[in-house]
Scaffold this active site. Structure first.
Site, PDB file in Angstrom:
ATOM      1  N   ARG A  95     -11.646 -11.786  23.493  1.00 41.95           N
ATOM      2  CA  ARG A  95     -10.973 -11.907  24.799  1.00 41.95           C
ATOM      3  C   ARG A  95     -11.190 -13.342  25.245  1.00 41.95           C
ATOM      4  NH1 ARG A  95     -11.240  -7.691  29.759  1.00 41.95           N
ATOM      5  NH2 ARG A  95      -9.671  -6.815  28.362  1.00 41.95           N
ATOM      6  N   HIS A 122      -1.849  -8.789  25.886  1.00 41.32           N
ATOM      7  CA  HIS A 122      -2.905  -7.774  25.804  1.00 41.32           C
ATOM      8  C   HIS A 122      -2.435  -6.657  24.858  1.00 41.32           C
ATOM      9  CE1 HIS A 122      -6.492  -5.727  26.692  1.00 41.32           C
ATOM     10  NE2 HIS A 122      -6.337  -5.425  27.960  1.00 41.32           N
ATOM     11  N   GLN A 125      -4.110  -3.157  24.775  1.00 38.34           N
ATOM     12  CA  GLN A 125      -3.728  -2.304  25.899  1.00 38.34           C
ATOM     13  C   GLN A 125      -2.379  -1.640  25.618  1.00 38.34           C
ATOM     14  OE1 GLN A 125      -5.502  -1.638  28.893  1.00 38.34           O
ATOM     15  NE2 GLN A 125      -3.941  -0.047  28.977  1.00 38.34           N
ATOM     16  N   ASP A 213       0.101  -3.330  37.331  1.00 38.77           N
ATOM     17  CA  ASP A 213      -1.164  -3.997  37.031  1.00 38.77           C
ATOM     18  C   ASP A 213      -1.496  -4.868  38.247  1.00 38.77           C
ATOM     19  OD1 ASP A 213      -3.406  -5.124  35.795  1.00 38.77           O
ATOM     20  OD2 ASP A 213      -2.249  -6.475  34.511  1.00 38.77           O
ATOM     21  N   CYS A 253      -3.218  -0.245  33.588  1.00 36.40           N
ATOM     22  CA  CYS A 253      -4.196  -0.581  32.550  1.00 36.40           C
ATOM     23  C   CYS A 253      -5.626  -0.549  33.074  1.00 36.40           C
ATOM     24  CB  CYS A 253      -3.880  -1.960  31.978  1.00 36.40           C
ATOM     25  SG  CYS A 253      -3.928  -3.266  33.227  1.00 36.40           S
ATOM     26  N   ARG A 281      -7.759   3.771  24.913  1.00 41.02           N
ATOM     27  CA  ARG A 281      -8.163   2.455  24.403  1.00 41.02           C
ATOM     28  C   ARG A 281      -9.094   2.608  23.203  1.00 41.02           C
ATOM     29  NH1 ARG A 281      -7.893  -2.151  27.273  1.00 41.02           N
ATOM     30  NH2 ARG A 281      -8.441  -2.910  25.194  1.00 41.02           N
TER      31      ARG A 281
HETATM   32  N1   CP Z   1      -7.597  -2.599  30.651  1.00 46.57           N
HETATM   33  C1   CP Z   1      -8.595  -3.433  30.284  1.00 46.57           C
HETATM   34  O1   CP Z   1      -8.454  -4.275  29.393  1.00 46.57           O
HETATM   35  O2   CP Z   1      -9.765  -3.236  30.957  1.00 46.57           O
HETATM   36  P1   CP Z   1     -11.041  -4.170  30.858  1.00 46.57           P
HETATM   37  O3   CP Z   1     -10.677  -5.500  31.446  1.00 46.57           O
HETATM   38  O4   CP Z   1     -12.100  -3.459  31.667  1.00 46.57           O
HETATM   39  O5   CP Z   1     -11.451  -4.306  29.424  1.00 46.57           O
HETATM   40  N1  NVA Z   2      -3.661  -8.667  33.919  1.00 49.78           N
HETATM   41  C1  NVA Z   2      -5.055  -8.316  33.997  1.00 49.78           C
HETATM   42  C2  NVA Z   2      -5.387  -7.249  33.013  1.00 49.78           C
HETATM   43  C3  NVA Z   2      -6.815  -6.794  33.011  1.00 49.78           C
HETATM   44  C4  NVA Z   2      -7.075  -5.770  31.952  1.00 49.78           C
HETATM   45  C5  NVA Z   2      -5.898  -9.558  33.756  1.00 49.78           C
HETATM   46  O1  NVA Z   2      -5.553 -10.362  32.878  1.00 49.78           O
HETATM   47  O2  NVA Z   2      -6.901  -9.740  34.453  1.00 49.78           O
END
Ligand code: CP
Ligand code: NVA
Length: 294
Positions: A95, A122, A125, A213, A253, A281
């Protein structure tokens, strides 16, 4: 060597294979005696924990590594970190703050790289989102998914995945937050054709799934005031949900900000599938890792 930086790195058959593996209960333990690195430059509840359990379920060892400890381009180059981790791990999942970090790691061709969320996409997701819809609808071809809110990383990957599988896509967002032509071109190339408006009620009309989201993603704190002002009026409320098909599901998500992009009534209401999405997930992480390592 295969990587997953965005869903369209996969063919349609590969996407279907991964989704089938995600639903399977008889996967080979393809990571026995092997490790998977889970690198995080941003926080996570779902991605880290589902990833750790998925690796464990395939017989492997998950290694959680904070990005700051590796120090991308601070302690050493992104490329040297990738080559080093390749000596220990079967797969490196990350990430990242910048999508280009993933591209540079993948370009070393030293180890498969999996995107656990970047500023652009993502895909992990999106796999869980599609599995959740398949569990509810069966085939999602011809189903209408209405996304209300920020066309961000989650929206891009969802649109590509759902477009590949033949779903109809709608987006409602303020005019100055509409997606770029290059985003739209990529979704169209994958098979999707989003209808874009500034009106949540018309976007949601008759839809089978309503998705949202957060308005302010991780790393966007500096734009928080502007974005919250721009997206006010784009909350998925019970009134908005009443425009959808009566059997429609609500998706997010997570993490959710109740009272901003979604009302508490909808997030915690009978149409919400957010906890199933979160659980999925883990199943889709296992399916993806089984495909990569199997
Ligand atoms: N949906 C998602 O990626 O959650 P986290 O940021 O908690 O991993
Ligand atoms: N769009 C959000 C998703 C978190 C899972 C972010 O990038 O923070």
């Amino acid at each position: 060597m295969r990587h997953l930086l965005e869903i369209d790195d996969l063919t349609i058959d590969e996407l279907r294979d991964i989704l089938a593996r995600s639903a399977a209960t008889d996967l080979e333990p393809s990571l026995t005696g092997k490790g998977v690195a889970l690198v995080f430059e941003k926080p996570s509840a779902r991605t880290r924990n589902s990833g750790e359990m998925a690796v464990f379920q395939l017989g492997g060892h998950p290694a959680y590594i904070q990005g700051a400890e590796l120090g991308f381009d601070v302690r050493e180059s992104v490329e040297d970190i990738a080559r080093t981790l390749a000596g220990y791990y079967e797969v490196v999942c990350a990430r990242v703050l910048k999508h280009s970090t993933l591209e540079r790691m993948a370009a070393t061709e030293s180890v498969p790289i999996v995107n656990l969320l970047s500023d652009q996409s993502h895909p992990m997701q999106a796999l869980a989102d599609v599995l959740t819809m398949q569990q509810h609808f069966g085939d999602i071809a011809g189903k209408t998914i209405a996304y209300v809110g920020d066309p961000n990383n989650v929206w891009r990957s969802l649109s590509i995945a759902a477009g590949m599988l033949g779903a109809n896509l709608r987006l409602a967002a303020p005019a100055d937050h509409h997606p770029s032509q290059s985003d739209l071109a990529r979704i169209r190339a994958a098979g999707g054709d989003p209808e874009i408006s500034q009106d949540p009620a018309s976007a949601v009309k008759g839809a089978d799934a309503v998705y949202t989201d957060v308005w302010v993603s991780m790393g966007e704190a500096g734009d928080a005031d502007e974005k919250k002002a721009a997206f006010s009026g784009f909350t998925v409320t019970a009134e908005v949900m009443r425009e959808a098909d009566p059997a429609a599901i609500f998706m997010h998500c997570l993490p959710a900000h109740r009272g901003e992009e979604v009302s508490t009534e909808v997030a915690d209401g009978p149409q919400s599938r957010i906890w199933l999405q979160a659980e999925n997930r883990m199943h889709t992480a296992r399916g993806l890792l089984s495909w990569l390592s199997g």
